[in-house]
Design a protein around this motif. Structure first.
Motif, PDB file in Angstrom:
ATOM      1  N   SER A 120      51.443  71.414  81.321  1.00 13.05           N
ATOM      2  CA  SER A 120      51.820  70.715  79.839  1.00 13.05           C
ATOM      3  C   SER A 120      52.924  69.857  80.348  1.00 13.05           C
ATOM      4  O   SER A 120      52.997  68.794  79.654  1.00 13.05           O
ATOM      5  CB  SER A 120      52.340  72.004  78.946  1.00 13.05           C
ATOM      6  OG  SER A 120      51.211  72.820  78.670  1.00 13.05           O
TER       7      SER A 120
ATOM      8  N   PHE B 175      48.514  78.454  72.061  1.00 19.23           N
ATOM      9  CA  PHE B 175      49.805  77.846  72.072  1.00 19.23           C
ATOM     10  C   PHE B 175      50.663  78.537  73.164  1.00 19.23           C
ATOM     11  O   PHE B 175      50.324  79.703  73.241  1.00 19.23           O
ATOM     12  CB  PHE B 175      50.467  78.061  70.839  1.00 19.23           C
ATOM     13  CG  PHE B 175      49.880  77.126  69.705  1.00 19.23           C
ATOM     14  CD1 PHE B 175      50.395  75.975  69.733  1.00 19.23           C
ATOM     15  CD2 PHE B 175      48.861  77.594  68.942  1.00 19.23           C
ATOM     16  CE1 PHE B 175      50.111  74.990  68.689  1.00 19.23           C
ATOM     17  CE2 PHE B 175      48.438  76.478  67.833  1.00 19.23           C
ATOM     18  CZ  PHE B 175      48.888  75.366  67.840  1.00 19.23           C
TER      19      PHE B 175
ATOM     20  N   ILE C 208      48.445  67.103  70.758  1.00 18.18           N
ATOM     21  CA  ILE C 208      48.028  67.440  69.483  1.00 18.18           C
ATOM     22  C   ILE C 208      49.078  66.419  68.580  1.00 18.18           C
ATOM     23  O   ILE C 208      48.468  65.801  67.586  1.00 18.18           O
ATOM     24  CB  ILE C 208      48.213  68.694  68.944  1.00 18.18           C
ATOM     25  CG1 ILE C 208      47.297  69.820  69.907  1.00 18.18           C
ATOM     26  CG2 ILE C 208      48.310  69.232  67.757  1.00 18.18           C
ATOM     27  CD1 ILE C 208      45.779  69.588  69.813  1.00 18.18           C
TER      28      ILE C 208
ATOM     29  N   ARG D  18      44.885  70.413  79.100  1.00 14.67           N
ATOM     30  CA  ARG D  18      45.772  70.500  78.183  1.00 14.67           C
ATOM     31  C   ARG D  18      45.330  69.278  77.113  1.00 14.67           C
ATOM     32  O   ARG D  18      44.934  68.177  77.421  1.00 14.67           O
ATOM     33  CB  ARG D  18      47.002  70.016  78.702  1.00 14.67           C
ATOM     34  CG  ARG D  18      47.763  71.068  79.400  1.00 14.67           C
ATOM     35  CD  ARG D  18      48.170  72.342  78.755  1.00 14.67           C
ATOM     36  NE  ARG D  18      48.765  73.257  79.473  1.00 14.67           N
ATOM     37  CZ  ARG D  18      47.999  74.299  80.234  1.00 14.67           C
ATOM     38  NH1 ARG D  18      46.818  74.223  80.016  1.00 14.67           N
ATOM     39  NH2 ARG D  18      48.662  75.171  80.559  1.00 14.67           N
TER      40      ARG D  18
ATOM     41  N   HIS E  19      48.552  71.492  73.271  1.00 13.00           N
ATOM     42  CA  HIS E  19      47.592  72.423  72.989  1.00 13.00           C
ATOM     43  C   HIS E  19      46.652  73.009  74.600  1.00 13.00           C
ATOM     44  O   HIS E  19      46.432  72.142  75.131  1.00 13.00           O
ATOM     45  CB  HIS E  19      46.397  72.219  72.120  1.00 13.00           C
ATOM     46  CG  HIS E  19      45.276  73.365  71.736  1.00 13.00           C
ATOM     47  ND1 HIS E  19      45.797  74.410  71.120  1.00 13.00           N
ATOM     48  CD2 HIS E  19      44.041  73.607  72.027  1.00 13.00           C
ATOM     49  CE1 HIS E  19      44.907  75.584  71.067  1.00 13.00           C
ATOM     50  NE2 HIS E  19      43.679  74.979  71.791  1.00 13.00           N
ATOM     51  N   ARG E  20      46.792  74.152  74.936  1.00 10.26           N
ATOM     52  CA  ARG E  20      46.389  74.613  75.914  1.00 10.26           C
ATOM     53  C   ARG E  20      44.550  74.726  75.842  1.00 10.26           C
ATOM     54  O   ARG E  20      44.183  75.266  74.783  1.00 10.26           O
ATOM     55  CB  ARG E  20      46.842  75.872  76.418  1.00 10.26           C
ATOM     56  CG  ARG E  20      46.244  76.536  77.360  1.00 10.26           C
ATOM     57  CD  ARG E  20      46.896  78.029  77.719  1.00 10.26           C
ATOM     58  NE  ARG E  20      46.222  78.727  78.770  1.00 10.26           N
ATOM     59  CZ  ARG E  20      46.568  79.974  79.451  1.00 10.26           C
ATOM     60  NH1 ARG E  20      47.502  80.590  78.898  1.00 10.26           N
ATOM     61  NH2 ARG E  20      46.015  80.447  80.197  1.00 10.26           N
ATOM     62  N   GLU E  21      43.957  74.258  76.809  1.00  8.85           N
ATOM     63  CA  GLU E  21      42.625  74.286  76.699  1.00  8.85           C
ATOM     64  C   GLU E  21      41.993  74.961  78.201  1.00  8.85           C
ATOM     65  O   GLU E  21      42.089  74.375  79.211  1.00  8.85           O
ATOM     66  CB  GLU E  21      41.868  73.122  76.551  1.00  8.85           C
ATOM     67  CG  GLU E  21      42.174  72.269  75.144  1.00  8.85           C
ATOM     68  CD  GLU E  21      41.432  70.967  75.084  1.00  8.85           C
ATOM     69  OE1 GLU E  21      41.483  70.390  76.249  1.00  8.85           O
ATOM     70  OE2 GLU E  21      41.064  70.707  74.017  1.00  8.85           O
TER      71      GLU E  21
ATOM     72  N   SER F 285      44.993  81.752  70.687  1.00 11.17           N
ATOM     73  CA  SER F 285      45.241  80.576  69.954  1.00 11.17           C
ATOM     74  C   SER F 285      45.586  79.217  70.747  1.00 11.17           C
ATOM     75  O   SER F 285      45.288  77.971  70.241  1.00 11.17           O
ATOM     76  CB  SER F 285      46.665  80.536  68.868  1.00 11.17           C
ATOM     77  OG  SER F 285      47.636  80.595  69.549  1.00 11.17           O
TER      78      SER F 285
END
Length: 480
Positions: free
Chosen positions: A386, A473, A361, A358, A351-353, A471
């Motif tokens: 990622s 993603f 998940i 990263r 999941h990208r933050e 989101s």
């Protein structure tokens, strides 16, 4: 519209058998980008080379004249003995044995390793090499031109791009007659006699068959401006990729033909339908997967053929697994299964933050992954964030760094730098390196959101883009 460039056979389908040797963390010696230009006598090879050089304005290019024409300024011709000079009309200057290929290979190997060389200066009046030679300094690009540069496999292996200039035989003959009678003062009957006895048979036996090895075939030679422009743009693209390959020996860009570039054109086109996108993306993915398998370790094995003969072949490493980065990476699983029947495939969801954060998940990896070679699957390498997260997870499971091969369709320089600087022993196999990433961390020029386009969820691309970014993603172009 008339086809301006004919394509050779599917060269990219050939698997290169390369052993997985340990990678050095030191920077390799920069190697030149070698372009081979072949074709029959008076086909327009020199004109094509001069046009390419003039349009590569900012590139430092040296033209190495191996054989400019079959009987003019051919630097690597053998000097003729007195006995052969007495029977000059019986000497075939268009035969491979007329050239000192061993010396050519030696000089090109030195240039390849950054050493200056002195190449011969051949005198066509005495048919001997002059005492003085011509100094060629190392360069980023070399164009190796001549009638037989695609004939010898060892010479071909030195080339990054192979071009064949294909001109009608009547046109070539008329040009040769004009050149030899006007520029060299020869009798037209002697020109025609030599053409019929040596030039034409040698063309059919040695030169024309080498056409099948060309990546690019140019009809009409220097008269084909459109083809020259396309080639120059292709060379500039490959030079950008080549620079990274020179810096990082663990980066492998598959040999590009105009067929491959044509498929890239289709999957990048915003108007391409989902059906066509999937079809051509699958073809490119299959090529990348097959090329990546060529980097696996192998051992030699002798087998008996149905004819009762002994054949010495190879057996590749069988302990493999694939790991796809959800969800774009899942698009590559079918190609991997088609090439490796029954292969285990694991999955990682990241999941990208924010711009660089990263979060892991989900993970589902083979229990014995530490004893396997891992093919990491993701179509796009953008910032590399990622991918770094996924690779770090795989390494934490006990997988040696040198046992990981990262397969993707396109990569951005930023992602390549991020992975290679941190994991110098990981092999990256891609079909093209794009120019950069934008402020949204999307690959430029890229191809849009790969997952949405492949799985048919891009009915409203602008809405999908906003949705995926909000989101967290990844889209095609978001950092991998």
């Amino acid at each position: 519209m008339e086809t301006v460039i004919e394509l050779a056979d599917d060269l990219a389908d050939d698997l290169s058998l390369q052993s997985a040797s340990s990678e050095s963390t030191t920077m390799p010696t920069k190697q030149p980008f070698v372009i081979g230009v072949a074709g029959g006598t008076a086909s327009g090879k020199t004109t094509v080379c001069n046009m390419i050089i003039s349009r590569l304005r900012d590139q430092r290019v040296v033209l190495v004249n191996q054989y400019v024409y079959a009987m003019l300024q051919d630097s690597f011709y053998h000097s003729l003995t007195d006995e052969k000079l007495q029977n000059l009309h019986d000497y075939n200057f268009d035969h491979p044995d007329a050239f000192d290929t061993e010396l050519l290979l030696s000089d090109m190997e030195k240039l390849k390793h950054g050493q200056a060389v002195s190449i011969p200066d051949y005198d066509f009046k005495s048919h001997k090499r002059k005492e003085q030679s011509r100094l060629i300094n190392p360069s980023d690009v070399f164009i190796l031109e001549g009638i037989l540069v695609l004939h010898d496999p060892l010479v071909r292996d030195l080339m990054s791009m192979k071009i064949f200039v294909d001109t009608d035989s009547d046109v070539r003959l008329s040009r040769r007659i004009q050149r030899d009678t006007v520029e060299r003062g020869r009798d037209i009957e002697d020109v025609l006699h030599q053409y019929a006895r040596f030039v034409k048979p040698s063309f059919e036996e040695f030169i024309l068959p080498s056409k099948k090895y060309a990546d690019i075939i140019i009809p009409r030679g220097g008269d084909n401006d459109v083809a020259i422009d396309l080639i120059v743009q292709h060379i500039l693209t490959k030079l950008g990729q080549h620079d990274l390959c020179k810096i990082y020996s663990n980066v492998d860009v598959i040999v590009s033909t105009f067929q491959i570039r044509g498929m890239h054109t289709l999957i990048r086109d915003v108007t391409t339908t989902t059906h066509d996108f999937v079809f051509y993306a699958d073809r490119l993915i299959r090529l990348v997967v097959e090329h990546g398998l060529g980097h696996l370790p192998f051992t030699e094995k002798q087998i008996i053929t149905p004819t009762g003969s002994v054949y010495t072949g190879v057996v590749f490493c069988r302990r493999l697994c694939g790991i796809s980065i959800i969800r774009s990476g899942e698009s590559m699983e079918n190609a991997l299964r088609a090439c490796c029947k029954g292969i285990k495939i694991g999955k990682i969801l990241i999941h990208r933050e924010g711009n660089s954060g990263r979060q892991l998940i989900y993970q589902k990896l083979p229990a014995d992954i530490s004893s396997r070679h891992v093919l990491l699957l993701d179509p796009i390498l953008a910032s590399g964030n990622s991918a770094v997260k996924a690779i770090s997870l795989i390494l934490s499971k006990g997988v040696p760094e040198s046992n990981i091969i990262f397969l993707n369709l396109i990569a951005a320089p930023q992602g390549i730098h991020a992975i290679c600087k941190r994991f110098p022993k990981i092999k990256i196999v891609t079909s093209e390196i794009d120019s950069s990433i934008d402020e949204h961390a999307c690959v430029i020029p890229g191809m849009g959101e790969f997952g949405d386009r492949y799985f048919g969820t891009d009915n409203d691309s602008s809405t999908a883009l906003k949705s995926q970014r909000s989101s967290g993603f990844p889209c095609l172009g978001t950092p991998k």
